[in-house]
Design an enzyme around this catalytic site. Structure first.
Site: not given
Ligand code: F6P
Length: 550
Positions: A208, A214, A273-274, A359, A390, A514
């Site tokens: 987003k 990452e 995002g979620r 979240e 189980h 972060k």
């Molecule tokens: O760190 C949490 C977050 O902001 C989530 O809410 C989001 O889904 C995820 O990181 C990834 O963010 P992006 O889509 O901006 O890379």
């Protein structure tokens, strides 16, 4: 912060009533679960058949929960969300994931812009692109057909697409598969790239913000891997243009990465995002299952949105389930909530729900900045049945904790298999029905004794019962039903957040870690000054790492 704050739920008459009811509440599902009660507590929402009757609930509690929703104005907040009001106040944003699944002939104007037209314009581009990949018209730079799509993203840019890719496995196109790289642990990319042919691999960078450490790290290393492994006469720009596409709200940053803007698919800051898997973030899924199936899934989301918008409170499934979660969390001291799909295809559904729910509602201040004086967001967790039986069901049946659980099952299996004369799906569903029954009714000491068990073993073999469950069934796990299920949990999450007066659409709690990771980077790499600024425990851990890195 401008405007009036939320109603403090603890000041309502309904909260006081619920407190009183909880104090004297003695559930006894063995006597209260009558056919009339089951009829009354069995609800329908689109294709979902939802049985609430095995919850710890009676008519008084139900009425008080509905009164609570009324007194904190959940439906008013719902309508504000659906109309595009800026209910995400800490980020000053509208919350319009429901607009992602409005039909093309609908319209919704926000800040002078018809967001439905925007949504469908991007959807058409997504569909066209996906069809080109699926048909083989879109090739890699050396002219070979794409066989593997790698989605690079994390959190909401990963969990939804992975979960749905797994859930809709029977609908995938043969000869095309997806992989997902999310973790910054280099093992993730290392494993997922293993065995891939760069000439037939397409990367989708999904972010987003297009600023997530990452994702950008993994995107860069995948780009380097691609360039290193393609034939040496292939030009860098051509390779990236043909093998990298992106999904983001930050299209300028996508261009800076070197991705052709024609191959970038946008969405909007009013999609969290979620809550984004039904936007262009679902591109990998569209490639895998095709536009038609994806559109069916959007139809399912929309059907649940319509149910949430229009069903009267007493039969409004997301409202009722969200209120039950408030009852368990704030009045019956439940700390967690299990989601137990009796469907192997939903094996990533609990993981997906963890981001959606935690979240969203893992907050301890209300949206006006006031501290809450009550518990909020419970821990969601789960595994598919029967594996969970189980592993952790022991605790749900006989532990000291109350663990409300949602059981999800489908009448028709994805795979028809028999064991001799036995239909294995029936065997499987027998377990589903058995577990909710055992949890509800337990086994008394006398029933254990009647089996001839020695007196000293009776206690260990007794099941207290009155362990609450909701059973959700549907005819089959189709794309539409998957959309309905996801939207159901989105709205349950919304209802809980609305009662608690929190902003379910920000996620400031992920920022500190972060920031510190950025600050600590030099210390990990050997900067003694930065290391010396850290607390003693962190210094000691980093030293351990440095001594053992080899
Ligand atoms: O760190 C949490 C977050 O902001 C989530 O809410 C989001 O889904 C995820 O990181 C990834 O963010 P992006 O889509 O901006 O890379």
């Amino acid at each position: 912060m401008s405007g009036p704050g939320p109603v403090d739920p603890t000041t309502t008459e309904a909260w006081a009533r619920l407190t009183g009811l909880a104090a004297s509440y003695e559930p006894d599902l063995r006597t209260t679960l009558t056919p009339e009660w089951v009829d009354r507590q069995t609800l329908a929402a689109a294709d979902l058949h939802v049985d609430l009757s095995k919850n710890l609930l009676d008519g008084d509690v139900e009425a008080a929960l509905l009164a609570l929703a009324d007194q904190v104005d959940v439906t008013g907040r719902r309508d504000a969300m659906l109309a595009g009001e800026r209910i995400n106040v800490t980020e000053d944003r509208a919350v319009l994931h429901t607009a992602l699944r409005l039909p093309a002939d609908a319209s919704l104007t926000v800040d002078g812009q018809d967001v439905v037209a925007d949504v469908h314009e991007v959807l058409e581009r997504v569909y066209t692109f996906a069809e080109r990949v699926r048909s083989g018209e879109w090739t890699g730079v050396t002219g070979k057909r794409i066989e593997t799509v790698v989605n690079i993203g994390i959190g909401g840019s990963d969990l939804g697409p992975v979960m749905a890719y797994e859930a809709l496995e029977p609908y995938r196109q043969d000869g095309l598969s997806c992989r997902f790289i999310s973790n910054i642990d280099p093992t993730d990319a290392g494993q997922e790239l293993k065995g891939l042919d760069p000439e037939t691999t397409l990367f989708i960078v999904s972010s987003k913000t297009f600023g997530t450490l990452e994702t950008l790290t993994n995107a860069r290393l995948c780009r380097a891997w691609l360039l290193e492994h393609l034939p040496s006469d292939v030009g860098r720009d051509d390779a990236v243009a043909q093998h990298f596409v992106a999904v983001s709200t930050a299209l300028d940053k996508v261009a800076d990465f070197g991705i052709d803007p024609d191959n970038a698919f946008g969405f909007w800051d009013w999609v969290g995002g979620r809550y984004s898997m039904d936007s262009a973030i679902g591109l990998s899924l569209v490639v895998a299952v095709g536009p038609e199936r994806f559109a069916e899934m959007l139809g399912g989301f929309h059907a649940m949105d319509e149910h949430f918008r229009t069903a009267p409170p007493e039969s409004n499934v997301p409202l009722r389930m969200g209120l039950l979660n408030v009852w368990y969390t704030d009045f019956l001291d439940a700390h967690t909530h299990a989601v137990l799909p009796y469907a192997q295809l939903l094996h990533r559904f609990p993981a997906y729900l963890q981001q959606l729910t935690m979240e969203s509602n893992g907050k301890s201040v209300r949206w006006d900045g006031e501290a809450v004086g009550y518990d909020t967001g419970e821990v969601f967790w789960g595994e598919p049945g029967t594996n969970g039986q189980h592993a952790f069901y022991q605790l749900i049946h006989q532990g000291t904790r109350l663990v409300p659980a949602d059981f999800i099952a489908f009448a028709r299996p994805a795979y028809e298999l028999t064991d001799g004369d036995v239909d294995v799906h029936e065997l499987f569903l027998a377990n589903f029905f058995a577990q909710t029954r055992a949890l509800a009714f337990g086994k008394t000491a006398d029933e254990v004794r009647a089996e001839g068990v020695a007196e000293e073993l009776v206690a260990a073999r007794t099941f207290p019962g009155n362990r609450p469950t909701t059973s959700i069934m549907a005819p089959e796990l189709t794309p539409s039903v998957l959309g309905q299920l996801i939207a159901l949990y989105e709205h349950i999450t919304f209802v809980q957040g609305a009662v608690w007066g929190i902003d379910s659409f920000d996620q400031w709690g992920v920022e500190l870690g972060k920031q510190l990771a950025q600050q600590l980077g030099p210390a990990v790499s050997g900067d003694a000054d930065v290391l010396a600024e850290q607390d003693p425990s962190t210094q000691s851990l980093i030293r351990y790492y440095q001594e053992n890195r080899g």
